[in-house]
Write a protein that holds these residues in place. Sequence first.
Motif, mmCIF file in Angstrom:
data_model
loop_
_atom_site.group_PDB
_atom_site.id
_atom_site.type_symbol
_atom_site.label_atom_id
_atom_site.label_comp_id
_atom_site.label_asym_id
_atom_site.label_seq_id
_atom_site.Cartn_x
_atom_site.Cartn_y
_atom_site.Cartn_z
ATOM 1 N N GLN A 193 0.851 -1.192 0.000
ATOM 2 C CA GLN A 193 0.000 0.000 0.000
ATOM 3 C C GLN A 193 0.886 1.242 0.000
ATOM 4 O OE1 GLN A 193 -3.504 0.426 2.956
ATOM 5 N NE2 GLN A 193 -4.214 -0.317 0.972
ATOM 6 N N GLN B 79 -3.883 -6.086 0.778
ATOM 7 C CA GLN B 79 -3.840 -5.428 2.086
ATOM 8 C C GLN B 79 -5.163 -4.771 2.454
ATOM 9 O OE1 GLN B 79 -0.338 -3.106 2.819
ATOM 10 N NE2 GLN B 79 -1.245 -2.010 4.538
ATOM 11 N N LYS B 80 -5.811 -4.251 1.458
ATOM 12 C CA LYS B 80 -7.067 -3.551 1.723
ATOM 13 C C LYS B 80 -8.125 -4.530 2.235
ATOM 14 C CE LYS B 80 -9.751 0.097 -0.511
ATOM 15 N NZ LYS B 80 -10.025 0.745 -1.812
#
Lengths: 230, 230
Positions: A22, A102-103
């Motif tokens: 990210q 990651q989100k």
Amino acid sequence: MQNYPAQDRLLLAVDCIIFGFQEDQLNLLLIRRDFEPHRGEWSLMGGFLRRAENLDAGAQRVVKDLTGLQDVYLEQFHTFGKVGRDSVERTISVGYYALVNQKRATAQLSERYAARWTPLTELPPLIFDHQEMVDAALAALRYRATHEPVGFELLPEKFTLTQLQRLYEAIFDQPIDAGNFRRRLRKMDYLEQTDEKDFSESRRGAWYYQFLPDQYADARRNGIPFLLKP
Amino acid sequence: MQNYPAQDRLLLAVDCIIFGFQEDQLNLLLIRRDFEPHRGEWSLMGGFLRRAENLDAGAQRVVKDLTGLQDVYLEQFHTFGKVGRDSVERTISVGYYALVNQKRATAQLSERYAARWTPLTELPPLIFDHQEMVDAALAALRYRATHEPVGFELLPEKFTLTQLQRLYEAIFDQPIDAGNFRRRLRKMDYLEQTDEKDFSESRRGAWYYQFLPDQYADARRNGIPFLLKP
DNA sequence: ACAAAAGTGTTTTTCTTACACCCATGA
DNA sequence: TCATGGGTGTAAGAAAAACACTTTTGT
């Protein structure tokens, strides 16, 4: 070879180095230990292997317990077994690294573990030999990322080529020439340009691409190798 | 992460895929099991890890018990843990491959195990998942052999370049152009020509070479990579 | 019009590959 | 002298690296 010993049974753990990406950075998902020893210190997520559980399944369970994600990309990379590595009891740890979105992982993050994403470049001190495990995992990831298109696991379904470049720059911690990078990608017909553009980074907009696993499987069979060598 | 469980302790074995090289062939050192189950069938050499023993030390012990050799080249390559892989009891096996001088190993071979060198191309059926372990070991060896000068571990101290070429041809199971192979080697200044020749293969004689580990360590530090890519 | 990201093209250099060729020597 | 393994050289082509250049569009 000897017969099966009565004692000498050992604790076997599965530890996961969970990578995310990210803001142009590679991140690791760490947890704060809420039990002794080393309560409050940072550590990798892990768990003990169960009697009736395959190693890979154990690793998936560990990742799922923390992130809620199922069937993530996992690679076993090394097993750690030095005698004094765990100060409580002799433990052998099979090390896996996971590549997750990651989100999505953050969205479902379990609150039981006080987990936090940390940039790879700013890791806090880790317990036991976990730093060594991280180093080995990164080396394994770098190798794998040059030979197999695994990077896509860290990106959303659709991504721009610039995002992909930033990812590889983060993995290898070195700048990549945009022209040469794109020329390489252009040859891979399992990378498909969609009809959408991302306008968040520029006025002109960048085409979204997607990875086609089936096409890649074909290319692989035909001996056309993936190779991204920074 | 959970607390340390009272049960769930497991058997942990170390299994060794022992490679040798003789008569232009890659060979494996196999043993005949002298205990049930599968008595009389072929298997890899292995042993159970002891409580106070590091993994690497366990692997060295296994190799030494069979061959009498100490401090051989060993590389951990994968850990195998499928639930049913050992029909007697749940066992996790850490897989190592060893590269040994076949002549020296044969000289001191323990008679306790009914061991035999077998060409890689003519392996008998192996117990459990040992064939899978062999396949994985070979893949790992191939990777390592392209990136690090490990092949020398399989040859005598002094060897000819043709011997080295035959070794690599055996490892990768494909012919290599002699001219190109030698040109690559010529650049490696940690390969030193001795003042002796081998006359056993030709009238003209071939220079013996030797590998200089210290020189290689230097070259490595200076970023000059070993690379033999068949 | 200009800044800034997206994307293309071109030149230079380096590395592979394929293969022709010479060398030394015992039979 | 010739067969054989040992060893060198080289020309053609492919690939990597470096970098200049064009495109698009909101401001």
